[in-house]
Scaffold this motif. Sequence first.
Motif, PDB file in Angstrom:
ATOM      1  N   SER A  32      32.095 -25.067 -72.776  1.00 42.76           N
ATOM      2  CA  SER A  32      34.329 -25.619 -72.485  1.00 42.76           C
ATOM      3  C   SER A  32      34.872 -24.686 -73.473  1.00 42.76           C
ATOM      4  O   SER A  32      35.606 -25.628 -73.444  1.00 42.76           O
ATOM      5  N   ARG A  52      39.370 -21.572 -69.091  1.00 46.99           N
ATOM      6  CA  ARG A  52      39.574 -21.363 -68.095  1.00 46.99           C
ATOM      7  C   ARG A  52      40.870 -20.649 -67.410  1.00 46.99           C
ATOM      8  O   ARG A  52      41.647 -21.578 -66.519  1.00 46.99           O
ATOM      9  N   THR A  53      40.758 -19.622 -67.716  1.00 45.55           N
ATOM     10  CA  THR A  53      41.198 -18.933 -66.888  1.00 45.55           C
ATOM     11  C   THR A  53      41.371 -17.973 -65.979  1.00 45.55           C
ATOM     12  O   THR A  53      40.616 -17.571 -66.360  1.00 45.55           O
ATOM     13  N   ASP A  57      37.199 -34.426 -65.740  1.00 49.08           N
ATOM     14  CA  ASP A  57      35.624 -34.173 -66.265  1.00 49.08           C
ATOM     15  C   ASP A  57      34.538 -34.743 -65.510  1.00 49.08           C
ATOM     16  O   ASP A  57      33.208 -33.766 -65.327  1.00 49.08           O
ATOM     17  N   THR A 102      47.706 -25.109 -63.668  1.00 51.61           N
ATOM     18  CA  THR A 102      48.885 -25.262 -64.407  1.00 51.61           C
ATOM     19  C   THR A 102      48.866 -24.007 -64.694  1.00 51.61           C
ATOM     20  O   THR A 102      48.318 -23.587 -65.069  1.00 51.61           O
ATOM     21  N   ARG A 119      45.751 -20.897 -63.823  1.00 53.20           N
ATOM     22  CA  ARG A 119      44.616 -22.133 -64.719  1.00 53.20           C
ATOM     23  C   ARG A 119      44.174 -23.362 -64.815  1.00 53.20           C
ATOM     24  O   ARG A 119      44.833 -24.408 -64.017  1.00 53.20           O
ATOM     25  N   ASP A 141      42.604 -26.775 -64.067  1.00 54.50           N
ATOM     26  CA  ASP A 141      41.845 -27.989 -65.181  1.00 54.50           C
ATOM     27  C   ASP A 141      41.401 -29.120 -64.071  1.00 54.50           C
ATOM     28  O   ASP A 141      42.344 -29.599 -63.631  1.00 54.50           O
TER      29      ASP A 141
END
Lengths: 382, 414
Positions: free
Chosen positions: B365, B369-370, B281, B47, B276, B278
């Motif tokens: 976490s 997350r890039t 979980d 994303t 990014r 995603d």
Amino acid sequence: MIRRVVVLALLLAGIGPASRVAAQSSVYGVLGIGMPGRPVSVRSRALGDAVGVNDPGSAVNPATLGLSGRLTVSGVSETSNRKFSAGDVSSDNLRDTRFPFAIVSGRIQSSPLSFGVSYSTYTERSYDVETTDTVSIRGVDVETKDRLKSDGGIADIRLALGWSFGPRFQVGAGVHILSGSTREQLQRTFSDPVYISVSQRGDVDYAGWGLSFGVVTTPLRILRVGAAVRRDSRLSVNDALLPALEVQLPWSVSAGAILAPVRMLRLSVSAQHRSWSVAQGDVPEWTTLTVFDTWELGSGLEIGGPDVGAGRFPLRLGFRYAQLPFSPNADQPREIGLSAGSGVVFASSRASFEFSLERVVRDGGGATERAWQLALGLTLRP
Amino acid sequence: MRPLRLAAVALMLWGCGESTTAPGDCPDYCPPARLEVVDTVLQGVFTGEEWFRGYIQPYAATSMEVVSTGTEAASRAVIRFTPFSSEITIGGELVPVSQTDSFRLRLQVLRRTTEVTDLELLVYRLPITVDSTSRWDDVAPYFADSTLLASIIIPPDSFAPTDSTNTDSVSVAVDTIGITLPPSAFPNLEADSFATAVGLAVRIDQAAYVDLGAREGTFGASYMAWFVKADSSGTAVDRTESRVPGFDSFIVADQPTVGDDVLAVGGVPSARAFLRIDLPDEIMKFSNIVRADLLLVPAAPVMGGPGDTVSVAVFAVDADIGPKSKPQALPSDSIARGYATPAVGSVDTVRIDITTLLLPMQADSTRPRTMLLRVIPEGSTLGQLLFRSSSSAVARPALHLTYVPFFTLEEPLP
């Protein structure tokens, strides 16, 4: 005195690096909630567990606390060397050391009431298993090596009271706290280094409780008979990754007798039944694990010893037959143990050292196992 | 007591060395739960994709890529050397230069098209006004026969080059070119305040390229030597002065425009793309990732020097602050991960192993997350990759993921 105690403590604590309180004791420990422990003294082990239900140094029958006199502290160390074969695999020279049993007991002042606090292994879930396999990843066969390791088990902490109605009759009751955890570790490595090795650790906690009652009677000078019954709760199993599980634990009924036909000779027998199969309903249907009720039978012969004023070193011989509760198939495993042992009392009877050597043969359920088990015990009566 | 001591020692030896590891007979005598390896290609997990250009300007690059004309990405190098002095020091005194004997231009060749044998490097005289604002059309008139100073054949491998115009004037060390230029090479030297500037181009019947060292690089920049005579007490004395570049760069012909649904990486000035990720979980929190490959589909053939390759690398960032996010160093690993090296002209899907980037994100976490994509070395190559983005109708970025869901021993209790 001090030097002797130091040497004996060395014997107890120094056997091997003993980096863990518990270690793998049997190939059957992988199954179910593990390999059931034996809450008995070294003397009882040498006698094939035959005196456990009548032995104040064991934690089978709380009524035996009524036989206690002075404050007594004792501990057991057990070292085993074993080999097994299961299916296509076999392994030998597996060694480990455990501390499976300890007890503190004594009379409360001059009252007929005695107390006992003991620690024993309820079940042991320690193992260290390596497996290899081939899996297809992205269309290519990749060899994998898994190491599945579990350290720990379920401890049985008993708080018990015994009441002596005189030299011929004792009763007792105990509360058992079942607690413990296993530290579980998984490692997977791939033959192709582009795949990162997997490593995962986690703790599984166990909790439960139990109640036990027992009687001991000595109707004749040459005969003592004891019996005990124990009811354990459902065992809760808490894994951080899963909803809480519960497993029903068994009823246990034990009985035994000691006969002394002559002054220097004591014969003992015992039997115990445990209704492990009540846990079968908690086994997922997709697994082939089978849970059986178990019988344990023991008989022992004790010759001489300072207790009967016949020599300094008693000779103890025992035979034990026990069924094991968990099997991967319909064949119930069992074990047979042949044991021998002795002991020595010193320091004006304020300390004693005992040992037993047991040859154990287990088979059934698609596996066979042979083990030498050396148990050492140190008892102090301050 | 002695037997007891001996027994203690014997028993200690007997119990020494715990050994508990044993092979497992599965499934009967193994822990009941089994490991499962999941291998899947995930679409739509990226994303907020974006790209930005302008990170490394060509005048700040560590090398200069010169590409032959007639290709999609032609380029020329320009170098302006710091000025010589009209006077030189002899015996502690400044003495005017009385005569120019020659000039010598040294160039460092880092890479070149290896499949060709007639690759010719041309040296032109440029006006000293050339600078970072000069564009292709601005300098094009000076790449003419009238300003041609020299040419040299660049062999495909280790040097044994020859000068096509004057064999005697060329000498070459390993990957180093030395070109002697006549005194007339820079006729306006005095008017130009003794500054010199040259342009470099490649001439060949087919597409080819040469990479030349720049002053920002570590492999040696070019320099200009000036061989002169000066009058020292009535005697003509030979002297040599050398100057390094005050400015060097390479100028690229217009590059194609980039569409809206495309991510650009590399090129001149260099562009970086940001992805990014995603992931669900169940993967990030409850699994062990054993391999993760980023799959990128080119929207156009990989651009760059003909016959060259373009290294594109993926980096994690310390903090996601948009285009100014700084890339972290690639994790050290015995396996080549984190980059791919597609060939120029390739349209194949680019697959980059990003396992070692995802693992820290999985463990912490709070890490951004890039991921940042850039070419290596950045800014010194025309190499550019145009990837389809997630806004593209087809062939969007994907993640080829192999993972092991968390293992638990307790599923089949008791």
